[in-house]
Design a protein around this motif. Structure first.
Motif, PDB file in Angstrom:
ATOM      1  N   CYS A  16     -75.056 -41.214  -9.223  1.00 32.10           N
ATOM      2  CA  CYS A  16     -73.659 -41.902  -9.134  1.00 32.10           C
ATOM      3  C   CYS A  16     -72.691 -41.178  -7.803  1.00 32.10           C
ATOM      4  O   CYS A  16     -72.037 -42.091  -7.064  1.00 32.10           O
ATOM      5  CB  CYS A  16     -73.009 -42.487  -9.716  1.00 32.10           C
ATOM      6  SG  CYS A  16     -74.131 -43.656 -10.901  1.00 32.10           S
ATOM      7  N   PHE A 221     -72.388 -48.644   0.331  1.00 31.30           N
ATOM      8  CA  PHE A 221     -73.857 -48.863  -0.755  1.00 31.30           C
ATOM      9  C   PHE A 221     -74.011 -50.197  -1.696  1.00 31.30           C
ATOM     10  O   PHE A 221     -72.318 -50.650  -1.439  1.00 31.30           O
ATOM     11  CB  PHE A 221     -72.445 -47.785  -1.913  1.00 31.30           C
ATOM     12  CG  PHE A 221     -73.196 -47.939  -2.850  1.00 31.30           C
ATOM     13  CD1 PHE A 221     -73.770 -46.848  -3.921  1.00 31.30           C
ATOM     14  CD2 PHE A 221     -72.031 -47.983  -4.298  1.00 31.30           C
ATOM     15  CE1 PHE A 221     -74.680 -46.616  -4.711  1.00 31.30           C
ATOM     16  CE2 PHE A 221     -72.437 -48.231  -5.590  1.00 31.30           C
ATOM     17  CZ  PHE A 221     -73.651 -47.707  -6.151  1.00 31.30           C
ATOM     18  N   GLN A 223     -75.311 -52.082  -4.522  1.00 30.17           N
ATOM     19  CA  GLN A 223     -75.579 -52.374  -5.383  1.00 30.17           C
ATOM     20  C   GLN A 223     -76.354 -53.719  -5.992  1.00 30.17           C
ATOM     21  O   GLN A 223     -75.872 -54.093  -6.223  1.00 30.17           O
ATOM     22  CB  GLN A 223     -75.204 -51.347  -6.721  1.00 30.17           C
ATOM     23  CG  GLN A 223     -75.373 -51.324  -8.270  1.00 30.17           C
ATOM     24  CD  GLN A 223     -76.230 -50.494  -8.161  1.00 30.17           C
ATOM     25  OE1 GLN A 223     -77.175 -49.422  -7.225  1.00 30.17           O
ATOM     26  NE2 GLN A 223     -77.892 -50.713  -8.577  1.00 30.17           N
ATOM     27  N   LEU A 225     -76.447 -55.257  -9.542  1.00 29.59           N
ATOM     28  CA  LEU A 225     -75.613 -55.471 -10.829  1.00 29.59           C
ATOM     29  C   LEU A 225     -76.926 -55.671 -11.909  1.00 29.59           C
ATOM     30  O   LEU A 225     -76.796 -55.040 -12.797  1.00 29.59           O
ATOM     31  CB  LEU A 225     -74.126 -55.458 -11.002  1.00 29.59           C
ATOM     32  CG  LEU A 225     -72.777 -55.139 -10.491  1.00 29.59           C
ATOM     33  CD1 LEU A 225     -71.975 -55.538 -10.195  1.00 29.59           C
ATOM     34  CD2 LEU A 225     -72.841 -53.532 -10.632  1.00 29.59           C
TER      35      LEU A 225
ATOM     36  N   LEU B  10     -70.267 -45.533 -14.586  1.00 27.52           N
ATOM     37  CA  LEU B  10     -70.852 -44.696 -13.059  1.00 27.52           C
ATOM     38  C   LEU B  10     -72.171 -45.709 -13.451  1.00 27.52           C
ATOM     39  O   LEU B  10     -73.337 -45.690 -12.042  1.00 27.52           O
ATOM     40  CB  LEU B  10     -71.066 -43.523 -13.378  1.00 27.52           C
ATOM     41  CG  LEU B  10     -69.557 -42.506 -12.870  1.00 27.52           C
ATOM     42  CD1 LEU B  10     -70.009 -41.259 -12.892  1.00 27.52           C
ATOM     43  CD2 LEU B  10     -69.311 -43.198 -11.263  1.00 27.52           C
ATOM     44  N   LEU B  11     -72.918 -45.827 -14.570  1.00 28.12           N
ATOM     45  CA  LEU B  11     -73.790 -45.918 -15.335  1.00 28.12           C
ATOM     46  C   LEU B  11     -74.059 -47.397 -14.806  1.00 28.12           C
ATOM     47  O   LEU B  11     -75.206 -48.164 -13.729  1.00 28.12           O
ATOM     48  CB  LEU B  11     -73.903 -45.898 -16.520  1.00 28.12           C
ATOM     49  CG  LEU B  11     -74.973 -44.869 -17.351  1.00 28.12           C
ATOM     50  CD1 LEU B  11     -74.860 -44.731 -18.654  1.00 28.12           C
ATOM     51  CD2 LEU B  11     -76.329 -44.604 -16.268  1.00 28.12           C
ATOM     52  N   ALA B  12     -73.039 -48.139 -15.048  1.00 27.60           N
ATOM     53  CA  ALA B  12     -72.963 -49.597 -14.529  1.00 27.60           C
ATOM     54  C   ALA B  12     -72.812 -49.503 -12.896  1.00 27.60           C
ATOM     55  O   ALA B  12     -74.173 -50.636 -12.838  1.00 27.60           O
ATOM     56  CB  ALA B  12     -71.864 -50.288 -14.932  1.00 27.60           C
ATOM     57  N   LEU B  13     -72.417 -49.065 -12.760  1.00 26.16           N
ATOM     58  CA  LEU B  13     -72.177 -49.254 -11.189  1.00 26.16           C
ATOM     59  C   LEU B  13     -73.565 -48.605 -10.378  1.00 26.16           C
ATOM     60  O   LEU B  13     -74.041 -48.933  -9.181  1.00 26.16           O
ATOM     61  CB  LEU B  13     -71.629 -48.402 -10.633  1.00 26.16           C
ATOM     62  CG  LEU B  13     -70.893 -48.645  -9.371  1.00 26.16           C
ATOM     63  CD1 LEU B  13     -69.939 -49.845  -9.856  1.00 26.16           C
ATOM     64  CD2 LEU B  13     -69.898 -47.836  -8.460  1.00 26.16           C
ATOM     65  N   ALA B  14     -74.463 -47.844 -10.910  1.00 22.78           N
ATOM     66  CA  ALA B  14     -75.553 -47.666  -9.531  1.00 22.78           C
ATOM     67  C   ALA B  14     -76.875 -48.187 -10.902  1.00 22.78           C
ATOM     68  O   ALA B  14     -78.094 -48.502 -10.202  1.00 22.78           O
ATOM     69  CB  ALA B  14     -76.117 -45.834 -10.682  1.00 22.78           C
ATOM     70  N   CYS B  16     -78.452 -48.426 -13.447  1.00 21.21           N
ATOM     71  CA  CYS B  16     -79.099 -47.569 -14.191  1.00 21.21           C
ATOM     72  C   CYS B  16     -80.464 -49.100 -14.928  1.00 21.21           C
ATOM     73  O   CYS B  16     -81.563 -47.817 -14.727  1.00 21.21           O
ATOM     74  CB  CYS B  16     -78.226 -46.927 -14.446  1.00 21.21           C
ATOM     75  SG  CYS B  16     -77.493 -45.872 -13.734  1.00 21.21           S
TER      76      CYS B  16
END
Lengths: 434, 68
Positions: A16, A221, A223, A225, B10-14, B16
């Motif tokens: 991230c 970027f 993503q 979600l 950050l996890l949420a953003l990426a 995962c």
């Protein structure tokens, strides 16, 4: 926490952090390969009080050559007419100015914000881009833009590269754009902070064109979600250098007590007040952070975007936009709302006070002032039985500005100080395939 | 634990928890594309560029006009 969980969390955090903040999107509607698709629009933009009106037509052609190799080209034609605030303040007496060409004079009525009504231009613009995969997970795009109008020519090129990660749920991109614009003002370039002269006297103007270079960098970027939400975050950096003045903008020089513009006796036909041409710095650096979220609530789709911009002229701005696309019969209805607010440039002066030192940089251009703007709009789109789409969009734009209290001198407090603006935008669109 | 809390946004953003290719029915719809109305966006950018001191953000800075 188990060791493996801890490792995964750390790795994700590191990823991230690396990704930081799009030029490309991970989710793009598939166009049919081997066919041209077109998007066309006809726009009317009209400001109140006989200010600027614009009729614009644009057509965009897109062809997918298969394997995600795409060519797109957009041609735009604009016709502008009307009047634009010159920067001079309103007075209780009529005011006479020399027109930008230096060959005629025009007069503004008492109480009115002076508008330069010699404004007429036709602009043509062509933008084209080529997009193709470069390797698995990599997408490359290159484009160019050209536009021309009577006193202005623009030539620009851009490149961008995007890479997908995380089962194509994440896209990171980087782009660079460079442009060179040439400005050849009607009647010549006035020397910054020189005084407006009589009709026929061009001694404070220089012939020939000036140029402006703009370098833009964009980091993106994108993503996914979850199954119904996608996020985009962009950071952009823009550096402009060269001729950044507006050659047609003025500042009134005012009496320190009354706040009225100093009078001048024209030698023949010419200005009856003291007006100076503006002066801006020859560099400007802007940075912005843009965030966009798209979310589907079943069939309806909400778009939300926010942008923060800051520059080294002292301008900070915030922009928020919400749209909600709601299915309706064979089409959709989409209410739109946008709010914008900006602070004034450090060198924004509503007028210059006689007897005080003339600053190096000064502009009374209302677009560099402190103002808020709201746009309210609605779009209706309809899918035809042949798979095409037509749409109509109507918007109302309202700008309200203010002049800092310390810049208001004497009688200026009793008059309209900031040329508020309202405009109506009506747009027809038609998308079709051949 | 503290690290985990810090990492959560950050996890949420990426993302995962990746959305699988077969789960993209909604995301693949044209109205879910981030650039589903490029001509509208270009027109808006042009109007706001000529009336406000900010430009760009979604894409490159725009411009290329005298816009007085």
């Amino acid at each position: 926490m188990k060791d493996t969980d801890s490792f995964n969390a750390t790795l994700a955090a590191a990823t991230c952090a690396l990704l930081g903040s799009s030029v490309a999107t991970p989710v793009v509607a598939a166009e049919e390969a081997g066919r041209w698709s077109f998007d066309s629009t006809l726009l009317y933009y009209g400001e109140s009080d006989d200010r600027v009106s614009d009729v614009s037509a644009a057509v965009s052609a897109l062809r997918n050559f298969g394997d995600d190799r795409k060519l797109s080209a957009t041609l735009t034609a604009d016709t502008l007419t009307g009047a634009s605030p010159s920067g001079a303040i309103a007075l209780d007496r009529p005011q006479t100015f020399t027109s930008p060409s230096g060959r005629a004079a025009y007069t503004t009525s008492a109480g009115d914000v002076p508008l330069d009504d010699t404004f007429l231009d036709t602009r043509f613009a062509l933008n084209a881009s080529w997009t193709q995969p470069l390797a698995r997970l990599y997408m490359f795009s290159a484009g160019f833009g050209f536009s021309t109008e009577y006193d202005y020519t623009h030539l620009g090129a851009n490149l961008s590269l995007a890479r997908d990660f995380n089962k194509r749920n994440t896209t990171v991109s980087a782009g660079v754009a460079y442009s060179q614009d040439d400005i050849d003002p009607v009647g010549g370039r006035p020397l910054p902070l020189s005084q407006m002269l009589d009709v026929g006297d061009n001694s404070n103007k220089r012939d020939g064109s000036e140029s402006k270079d703009v370098l833009d960098l964009l980091l993106g970027f994108t993503q996914v979600l979850n199954r119904t939400t996608v996020l985009r975050v962009n950071y952009s950096y823009s550096d402009s250098s060269g001729y950044l003045n507006d050659p047609y903008k003025l500042l009134s020089v005012v009496d320190p007590v009354t706040g009225d513009t100093l009078t001048r006796t024209p030698g023949g036909l010419g200005p009856d007040g003291v007006y100076l041409f503006e002066s801006r710095p020859d560099t400007r650096t802007k940075q912005s952070l843009y965030t966009e979220v798209k979310h589907s609530f079943g069939a309806p789709v909400m778009h939300f975007a926010y942008r923060y911009m800051t520059d080294d002229w002292g301008i900070d701005s915030h922009t928020g936009e919400v749209r909600l696309r709601w299915p309706l019969g064979d089409g959709y209805i989409e209410p739109q709302l946008r709010y914008y607010t900006q602070s004034a440039a450090d060198f924004y002066h509503a007028s210059l006070v006689a007897g005080t030192a003339v600053p190096r940089y000064a502009s009374a251009d209302f677009r560099l002032g402190d103002f808020d703007a709201t746009t309210v709009g609605i779009k209706y789109g309809h899918d035809t039985s042949s798979g095409n789409e037509w749409s109509i969009r109507a918007e109302y734009y309202q700008q309200n500005g203010s002049v800092p209290r310390e810049q208001i001198v004497g009688n200026q407090a009793n008059r309209e100080q900031y040329p508020d603006l309202s405009a109506v935008i009506v747009q027809f669109g038609y998308r079709f395939k051949l | 634990m503290k690290k985990l809390v810090l990492c959560l946004p950050l996890l949420a953003l990426a993302g995962c928890a990746a959305v699988q290719p077969w789960e993209r029915d909604v995301l693949a719809r044209p109205d879910m594309s981030l650039d589903n109305a490029p001509l509208d966006a270009a027109i808006d950018d042009h109007i706001y560029f000529s009336k406000e001191a900010s430009s760009g953000g979604r894409g490159f800075g725009g411009g290329g006009c005298g816009c007085n």
